[in-house]
Design a protein around this motif. Structure first.
Motif, short mmCIF file in Angstrom:
data_model
loop_
_atom_site.label_atom_id
_atom_site.label_comp_id
_atom_site.label_asym_id
_atom_site.label_seq_id
_atom_site.Cartn_x
_atom_site.Cartn_y
_atom_site.Cartn_z
N GLU A 146 37.80 30.28 -0.39
CA GLU A 146 38.67 30.38 0.79
C GLU A 146 39.81 31.36 0.48
OE1 GLU A 146 41.88 29.07 1.42
OE2 GLU A 146 42.27 27.93 -0.40
N GLU A 147 40.36 31.93 1.54
CA GLU A 147 41.24 33.09 1.43
C GLU A 147 42.41 32.91 0.47
OE1 GLU A 147 42.64 36.06 4.80
OE2 GLU A 147 43.91 34.25 4.79
N SER A 148 43.00 31.76 0.44
CA SER A 148 44.20 31.56 -0.39
C SER A 148 43.89 30.86 -1.72
CB SER A 148 45.24 30.73 0.39
OG SER A 148 44.70 29.46 0.73
N TYR A 149 42.63 30.85 -2.12
CA TYR A 149 42.24 30.10 -3.32
C TYR A 149 42.97 30.59 -4.56
CZ TYR A 149 39.46 27.53 -6.69
OH TYR A 149 39.08 26.66 -7.69
N VAL A 150 42.94 31.90 -4.82
CA VAL A 150 43.55 32.42 -6.05
C VAL A 150 45.05 32.16 -6.05
CG1 VAL A 150 44.01 34.48 -7.41
CG2 VAL A 150 41.76 34.18 -6.35
N GLU A 151 45.70 32.36 -4.90
CA GLU A 151 47.13 32.12 -4.82
C GLU A 151 47.47 30.67 -5.15
OE1 GLU A 151 49.25 34.13 -1.35
OE2 GLU A 151 47.13 34.31 -0.79
N LYS A 152 46.69 29.73 -4.61
CA LYS A 152 46.96 28.31 -4.85
C LYS A 152 46.66 27.93 -6.29
CE LYS A 152 46.05 26.77 -0.08
NZ LYS A 152 45.12 26.01 0.80
N ALA A 153 45.54 28.40 -6.81
CA ALA A 153 45.15 28.05 -8.18
C ALA A 153 46.16 28.56 -9.20
CB ALA A 153 43.76 28.61 -8.49
N ALA A 154 46.76 29.72 -8.92
CA ALA A 154 47.73 30.32 -9.84
C ALA A 154 49.17 29.92 -9.53
CB ALA A 154 47.61 31.84 -9.79
N ASN A 155 49.37 29.11 -8.46
CA ASN A 155 50.72 28.80 -7.98
C ASN A 155 51.52 30.10 -7.87
OD1 ASN A 155 52.95 27.35 -7.16
ND2 ASN A 155 53.47 26.58 -9.20
N PHE A 156 50.91 31.07 -7.16
CA PHE A 156 51.42 32.43 -7.15
C PHE A 156 52.80 32.56 -6.51
CE2 PHE A 156 51.46 36.95 -5.81
CZ PHE A 156 51.24 37.52 -7.06
N GLU A 157 53.16 31.61 -5.66
CA GLU A 157 54.49 31.65 -5.06
C GLU A 157 55.58 31.65 -6.12
OE1 GLU A 157 57.22 29.11 -1.86
OE2 GLU A 157 55.14 28.55 -2.22
N LEU A 158 55.30 30.98 -7.25
CA LEU A 158 56.23 30.96 -8.38
C LEU A 158 55.71 31.80 -9.55
CD1 LEU A 158 57.19 27.16 -8.35
CD2 LEU A 158 58.48 29.08 -7.40
N GLY A 159 54.75 32.68 -9.26
CA GLY A 159 54.12 33.45 -10.32
C GLY A 159 55.06 34.42 -11.00
N LEU A 160 54.80 34.66 -12.29
CA LEU A 160 55.61 35.59 -13.08
C LEU A 160 55.20 37.02 -12.76
CD1 LEU A 160 57.70 36.04 -15.35
CD2 LEU A 160 55.78 36.07 -16.95
#
Length: 349
Positions: free
Chosen positions: A184-198
């Motif tokens: 699903e479209e946001s899978y990588v973002e969610k799995a990596a917690n990209f909102e707080l990503g370094l």
């Protein structure tokens, strides 16, 4: 960017002069000091030539403004680029002013630990390097908290805008990459917690070298994180490895070069490969590159997506650990590879 492979060797003594830029300006020598001689550690590997005709160039604007059919085509192209080359191109600009500061002013921003939010120095790590790299660097954390030197004037504002725009592009790409993996479209973002990503901003400065055949800007390595974006000042030096051959990548003006990094390889369980690359130096012109490593949140455990592991008892191909632990092990040379770490460190999360 640091390699996922350790480089264990007896340390050499760093030069008395702080940076390569200072060394060049102070000596004007026709040869390089012995502690910059990387020749004994370079492997003879085939060079395939230039990559311009074969590295994919993808118009990511179509992911936003294109028709459904065009978006589908771009996602398909992304899948091929990530799995075959591990890199592709898009557009952006660069900047350079920091390295022209006096040496004493740059010393204010020296750091020693991989988690220091600002680090400035030369390419030398006594615990890992076989010889000094012919480069100076500046590394700053740009997200989730923004850190940059407060000089020269206007530098921080330019860096903030550059980092923010890069991140906006990466979010679009991660959505497309998720779809290309069948997720699903946001899978990588969610799995990596990209909102707080370094997000790590790294500027590399490679002065003209009197003996470029003996020195190295950065040896072959893989980048940590999900994706790395790169621009340079138009001077060639980047090489990528594909099918066991090295290709020269001459990045056009106003173009952003994007590389798949270790943690996208890990999350895809090896379907998409992090790309090996290195930086060479020359004896004619100074090369400058600006890279942004876009990674997971530091305390997020990164592992292969269960949907990509297989349904017949297959095991994940990569070690599970937090992004923070990965960086710390890598910095100390205790990370053997993305597949395993030395001794009990493979259990660290």
């Amino acid at each position: 960017m640091a390699s996922a492979m350790s480089m264990k060797a007896s340390p050499v003594h760093p030069p008395k002069i702080t940076t390569v830029k200072a060394l060049v300006e102070s000596t004007g020598s026709s040869s390089i000091p012995s502690f910059y001689n990387f020749t004994p550690y370079l492997r003879d590997e085939p060079i395939a030539g230039d990559a311009e005709d074969s590295v994919p160039i993808i118009d990511i604007s179509l992911l936003v403004s294109g028709t459904p059919e065009q978006q589908s085509q771009i996602i398909h192209q992304l899948s091929n680029a990530c799995s075959d080359w591990g890199c592709f191109m898009a557009m952006i600009a660069s900047f350079q002013e920091f390295f022209d500061l006096p040496e004493e002013e740059k010393k204010e921003f020296q750091g020693n630990h991989v988690m220091d939010p600002i680090r400035c120095g030369t390419g030398f790590n006594p615990s890992m390097n076989k010889a000094n790299y012919w480069r100076d660097f500046l590394k700053c954390f740009a997200h989730p908290e923004f850190h940059t030197p407060n000089k020269p004037a206007g530098f921080s504002e330019i860096a903030r805008d550059f980092s923010k725009k890069n991140r906006e592009v990466i979010i679009i790409l991660l959505k497309a990459i998720s779809k290309s993996l069948g997720l699903e479209e946001s899978y990588v973002e969610k799995a990596a917690n990209f909102e707080l990503g370094l997000q790590l901003l790294a500027a590399n400065y490679y002065p003209a070298c009197p003996e470029p055949e003996k020195a190295i800007g950065i040896p072959a390595h893989y980048d940590h994180g999900l994706l790395t974006t790169l621009v340079n000042n138009g001077v060639s030096g980047l090489q990528v490895k594909h099918n066991e051959k090295w290709f020269n990548v001459n990045i056009p003006p106003n173009v952003l070069f994007v590389q798949v990094a270790d943690h996208l390889e890990i999350l895809s369980n090896g379907k998409y490969k992090s790309i090996a690359h290195r930086a060479l130096v020359n004896n004619k012109a100074t090369r400058m590159s600006i890279a942004l490593a876009h990674g997971p949140a530091l305390d997020t455990v990164m592992r292969p997506a269960p949907e990509l592991v297989g349904n017949e008892g297959d095991q994940p191909a990569y070690v599970e650990m937090t992004y923070r632990k990965f960086l710390e092990l890598q910095q100390t040379g205790r990370l053997s590879s993305k597949f395993r770490s030395d001794t009990e460190q493979s259990k660290a999360v």
